[in-house]
Write an enzyme that holds these catalytic residues in place. Structure first.
Site, PDB file in Angstrom:
ATOM      1  N   ARG A  47      26.452 -29.863  79.723  1.00 58.38           N
ATOM      2  CA  ARG A  47      26.006 -28.833  80.374  1.00 58.38           C
ATOM      3  C   ARG A  47      24.842 -27.661  79.650  1.00 58.38           C
ATOM      4  NH1 ARG A  47      30.472 -26.166  78.645  1.00 58.38           N
ATOM      5  NH2 ARG A  47      29.405 -24.680  77.248  1.00 58.38           N
ATOM      6  N   ASP A 171      12.277 -15.128  96.509  1.00 61.72           N
ATOM      7  CA  ASP A 171      13.072 -16.128  96.924  1.00 61.72           C
ATOM      8  C   ASP A 171      11.989 -17.007  97.701  1.00 61.72           C
ATOM      9  OD1 ASP A 171      14.237 -18.084  98.560  1.00 61.72           O
ATOM     10  OD2 ASP A 171      16.082 -16.658  98.782  1.00 61.72           O
TER      11      ASP A 171
HETATM   12  C1  LIG Z   1      19.966 -21.470 101.550  1.00 61.05           C
HETATM   13  C2  LIG Z   1      19.210 -20.406 101.026  1.00 61.05           C
HETATM   14  C3  LIG Z   1      19.685 -19.440  99.913  1.00 61.05           C
HETATM   15  C4  LIG Z   1      21.033 -20.051  99.100  1.00 61.05           C
HETATM   16  O1  LIG Z   1      20.811 -21.334  98.896  1.00 61.05           O
HETATM   17  P1  LIG Z   1      22.321 -22.316  98.535  1.00 61.05           P
HETATM   18  O2  LIG Z   1      21.470 -23.586  97.976  1.00 61.05           O
HETATM   19  O3  LIG Z   1      22.791 -22.445  99.666  1.00 61.05           O
HETATM   20  O4  LIG Z   1      23.186 -21.517  97.497  1.00 61.05           O
HETATM   21  C5  LIG Z   1      19.027 -18.491  99.488  1.00 61.05           C
HETATM   22  N1  LIG Z   1      18.070 -18.173 100.002  1.00 61.05           N
HETATM   23  C6  LIG Z   1      17.477 -18.896 101.146  1.00 61.05           C
HETATM   24  C7  LIG Z   1      16.123 -18.262 101.951  1.00 61.05           C
HETATM   25  C8  LIG Z   1      18.087 -19.763 101.564  1.00 61.05           C
HETATM   26  O5  LIG Z   1      17.663 -20.561 102.806  1.00 61.05           O
END
Ligand SMILES: *Cc1c(COP(=O)(O)O)cnc(C)c1O
Length: 372
Positions: A47, A171
């Site tokens: 972990r 993101d």
């Molecule tokens: C899919 C996605 C997420 C979330 O990710 P997971 O791996 O499903 O938890 C966050 N931001 C964007 C832009 C995504 O496409």
């Protein structure tokens, strides 16, 4: 070295036992201690760290031009770890168009933690400026955004965040570091759902945080990662690391398909609007040109008519599987509003398309018959 070389080299693990060229998977949860209590190989417990995760984390850092990377069990686990590094009373600004669960996570979970949220149109610099409060600690961007492909100016907003003592996180799931590198544009943190383009084959969940500096925030994230344990298994790390080897090739080929499909759909009489930052008609086309090398493999279309008209198109398409998620080799399509629910700001007639690696002539022919 250039990106493609780094992608191959950073995911290669030398194997002293067998000289294997492909990386081994170390499933061991525990690692041997010396008589004096030390750990000769640097690993204690899986972990905390393990060889497959360490390989992946170093690769993620290199590819995003950061000092340190952290791998998580999903994109949402990565986002959660970042939000957990803040304290009660801190304020976060997020885009009004973003991965739906990111905003819900703050509203439903981190509100109990004492975090407050303002959702703004982050394509509007004035709106972002007006949303800043004395306790704003983070401006979160998602660009291009889900599902409307809005493009936010990373350099300008990172600058604004820093002027007010806040951090800027991006993101970068939809663009990937192949097309956009937020840390080089001034952002402090990059988040990924590696479930998407990094994995690339729709068979692994994963997430990542990459930080520009291995400093105080990195230490907090490191502690949160170890203590809360939202970590990927060695096999999942291995799958994402394997995906990285072909990331650039896939993203560029899928982007080329998406650009051609967007151009085709934009002139089609049955289509009301195409949202794709590679089209000169896109409202933030100039910013996309400035901060992205290409516009990516995601697009959204609004079909003329209502939700039923849009959903009927998904039924007629033969080569686009109706399913959520994105970034894999196969093309997917989704009626987004019905996934996000009635509170979602997404238009009723919007379909989100993840363009895959199929031949573009076949993909366009499929849309031609579906829209007839
Ligand atoms: C899919 C996605 C997420 C979330 O990710 P997971 O791996 O499903 O938890 C966050 N931001 C964007 C832009 C995504 O496409």
């Amino acid at each position: 070295m250039n990106f493609e070389t780094l992608a191959i080299k950073s995911t290669q693990m030398t194997d002293a036992n067998a000289g294997a060229v492909a990386s081994p998977i170390y499933l061991s949860t525990t690692f041997e201690r010396e008589t004096d209590g030390s750990y000769a190989h640097g690993y204690i417990y899986a972990r905390n760290d393990n060889p497959n995760r360490q390989l992946l984390e170093k690769s993620l850092a290199v590819l995003e031009a950061g000092e340190v990377g952290f791998a998580f069990a999903s994109g949402m686990a990565a986002t959660t770890a970042l939000f957990q590094s803040f304290k009660s009373g801190d304020h976060i600004i997020t885009p009004d168009d973003a991965y739906f669960a990111t905003n819900v996570l703050i509203e439903e979970i981190f509100s109990h933690w004492g975090l407050t949220l303002t959702k703004v149109d982050t394509t509007d610099l004035e709106a972002v400026k007006n949303a800043i409060q004395p306790n704003t600690r983070l401006i979160w961007l998602e660009t291009p955004s889900n599902p409307q492909l809005k493009v936010s100016d990373i350099a300008a907003i990172a600058d604004l965040a820093h002027q007010h003592g806040a951090l800027c996180a991006v993101d970068n799931t939809w663009a990937t570091p192949v097309l956009q590198r937020p840390l080089l544009l001034g952002a402090d943190i990059v988040m990924h759902s590696t479930t998407k383009y990094f994995g690339g084959h729709g068979d692994v969940l994963g997430g990542a945080l990459i930080l520009k500096e291995d400093g105080e925030l990195a230490n907090k994230i490191r502690t949160i990662q170890k203590l809360t344990g939202g970590v990927p298994s060695p096999f999942e790390c291995w799958l994402v690391a394997r995906g990285i080897k072909t990331l650039s090739l896939r993203v560029k080929a899928q982007t080329s398909n998406a650009q051609q499909l967007a151009e085709y759909l934009e002139q089609h009489p049955a289509i009301e609007a195409v949202h794709y930052p590679g089209l000169p008609s896109h409202p933030q086309y100039a910013i996309a040109q400035k901060q992205m090398s290409q516009a990516g493999a995601m697009l959204s279309v609004q079909v003329k008519g209502d939700a039923i008209n849009a959903m009927n198109v998904t039924g007629k398409l033969q080569l686009f599987t109706t399913a959520t998620s994105l970034g894999g080799v196969e093309s997917l399509i989704e009626h987004r509003k019905s996934v996000e629910g009635p509170t979602s700001p997404t238009p009723d007639n919007l379909l989100r398309v993840s363009v895959g690696l199929e031949n573009i002539e076949d993909l366009i022919a499929d849309w031609a018959q579906a829209l007839q």
